[in-house]
Design an enzyme around this catalytic site. Structure first.
Site, mmCIF file in Angstrom:
data_model
loop_
_atom_site.group_PDB
_atom_site.id
_atom_site.type_symbol
_atom_site.label_atom_id
_atom_site.label_comp_id
_atom_site.label_asym_id
_atom_site.label_seq_id
_atom_site.Cartn_x
_atom_site.Cartn_y
_atom_site.Cartn_z
ATOM 1 N N ASP A 33 0.953 -0.795 -0.095
ATOM 2 C CA ASP A 33 -0.268 -0.264 0.258
ATOM 3 C C ASP A 33 1.116 0.939 -0.204
ATOM 4 O O ASP A 33 1.685 1.797 0.000
ATOM 5 C CB ASP A 33 -1.043 -0.265 1.128
ATOM 6 C CG ASP A 33 -1.992 1.033 1.166
ATOM 7 O OD1 ASP A 33 -3.296 0.417 1.013
ATOM 8 O OD2 ASP A 33 -1.608 1.873 1.114
ATOM 9 N N ILE A 34 0.766 2.196 -1.220
ATOM 10 C CA ILE A 34 1.268 3.754 -1.245
ATOM 11 C C ILE A 34 1.431 4.480 0.000
ATOM 12 O O ILE A 34 2.178 5.124 0.311
ATOM 13 C CB ILE A 34 0.763 3.875 -2.129
ATOM 14 C CG1 ILE A 34 2.080 5.438 -2.898
ATOM 15 C CG2 ILE A 34 -0.601 4.638 -1.635
ATOM 16 C CD1 ILE A 34 2.001 5.430 -4.421
ATOM 17 N N ASN A 91 -13.108 -2.937 1.676
ATOM 18 C CA ASN A 91 -13.811 -2.149 1.944
ATOM 19 C C ASN A 91 -14.805 -1.978 0.581
ATOM 20 O O ASN A 91 -14.098 -2.222 -0.275
ATOM 21 C CB ASN A 91 -13.072 -0.430 2.220
ATOM 22 C CG ASN A 91 -12.184 -0.662 3.421
ATOM 23 O OD1 ASN A 91 -12.833 -0.903 4.644
ATOM 24 N ND2 ASN A 91 -11.539 0.029 3.349
ATOM 25 N N GLU A 99 -12.345 3.443 -1.144
ATOM 26 C CA GLU A 99 -11.778 4.454 -2.618
ATOM 27 C C GLU A 99 -11.149 4.005 -3.749
ATOM 28 O O GLU A 99 -11.687 5.200 -4.791
ATOM 29 C CB GLU A 99 -10.000 5.170 -1.467
ATOM 30 C CG GLU A 99 -10.490 5.701 -0.734
ATOM 31 C CD GLU A 99 -8.963 5.936 -0.141
ATOM 32 O OE1 GLU A 99 -7.514 5.623 -0.848
ATOM 33 O OE2 GLU A 99 -9.039 6.352 0.719
ATOM 34 N N VAL A 100 -10.854 3.338 -3.972
ATOM 35 C CA VAL A 100 -10.396 2.078 -4.870
ATOM 36 C C VAL A 100 -11.598 1.456 -5.453
ATOM 37 O O VAL A 100 -11.245 0.462 -5.341
ATOM 38 C CB VAL A 100 -8.757 1.431 -5.517
ATOM 39 C CG1 VAL A 100 -8.970 1.397 -6.936
ATOM 40 C CG2 VAL A 100 -8.021 2.926 -4.960
ATOM 41 N N HIS A 104 -10.260 -5.113 -3.386
ATOM 42 C CA HIS A 104 -8.513 -6.114 -3.291
ATOM 43 C C HIS A 104 -8.836 -6.012 -1.565
ATOM 44 O O HIS A 104 -9.618 -5.713 -0.700
ATOM 45 C CB HIS A 104 -7.565 -4.695 -3.356
ATOM 46 C CG HIS A 104 -8.177 -3.360 -2.762
ATOM 47 N ND1 HIS A 104 -9.612 -2.531 -3.368
ATOM 48 C CD2 HIS A 104 -8.428 -2.711 -1.846
ATOM 49 C CE1 HIS A 104 -9.489 -1.504 -2.697
ATOM 50 N NE2 HIS A 104 -9.039 -1.238 -1.932
ATOM 51 N N HIS A 106 -7.163 -5.722 1.526
ATOM 52 C CA HIS A 106 -6.024 -4.767 2.601
ATOM 53 C C HIS A 106 -5.203 -6.292 3.003
ATOM 54 O O HIS A 106 -5.991 -6.760 4.296
ATOM 55 C CB HIS A 106 -6.407 -4.096 3.187
ATOM 56 C CG HIS A 106 -7.272 -2.488 2.510
ATOM 57 N ND1 HIS A 106 -6.053 -1.567 2.709
ATOM 58 C CD2 HIS A 106 -7.982 -2.835 1.914
ATOM 59 C CE1 HIS A 106 -7.034 -1.004 1.918
ATOM 60 N NE2 HIS A 106 -8.135 -1.299 1.644
#
Ligand code: AMP
Length: 113
Positions: A33-34, A91, A99-100, A104, A106
């Site tokens: 994760d960025i 999420n 957000e995206v 995905h 986490h």
């Protein structure tokens, strides 16, 4: 909710944006994760175009689901999280503060050491 290709993970998967892929399977990639929210914070991203977990569970093939799930286990093992434990978060939508809009999971854990 239909899949919108205008998202950062679609661009990473199609090499429109650079990323450091840590593990790659037939149906997933794993990246850092960025903006990490724990010492270990990885994202396990489907190669297929799915918006979120329920979209994936509904439309994906059994092969995709098995490979993706094993990708999460490989991430846990590679990051040395088996013993001390970890959190998996996925999420979805507005309530989930996603957000995206590309599926995905986490993987969050303590330091590798
Ligand atoms: P969410 O959709 O809320 O589950 O979270 C999206 C996650 O993607 C956030 O934790 C971001 O920090 C992360 N993120 C966004 N852009 C990138 C990127 N280019 N590379 C890696 N992680 C990213």
């Amino acid at each position: 909710m239909s899949y919108d290709k205008n998202n950062v993970f679609y661009k990473i998967l199609h090499k429109e944006i650079n990323s450091n892929i840590v593990i790659e399977g037939d149906h997933y990639i794993v990246i850092h994760d960025i903006k990490p929210k724990a010492p270990v914070h990885m994202l396990v991203i489907t190669k297929g175009e799915y918006v979120n977990w329920d979209d994936f569970a509904t439309r994906a093939t059994p092969e995709e689901i098995v490979d993706y799930t094993k990708g999460i286990a490989k991430t846990v093992e590679l990051m040395n999280l088996k013993e001390r434990g970890y959190r998996l978060i996925s999420n979805a939508g507005a309530f989930g503060m996603q957000e995206v809009p590309h599926l995905h999971v986490h993987v969050l854990g303590d330091s590798k050491e």
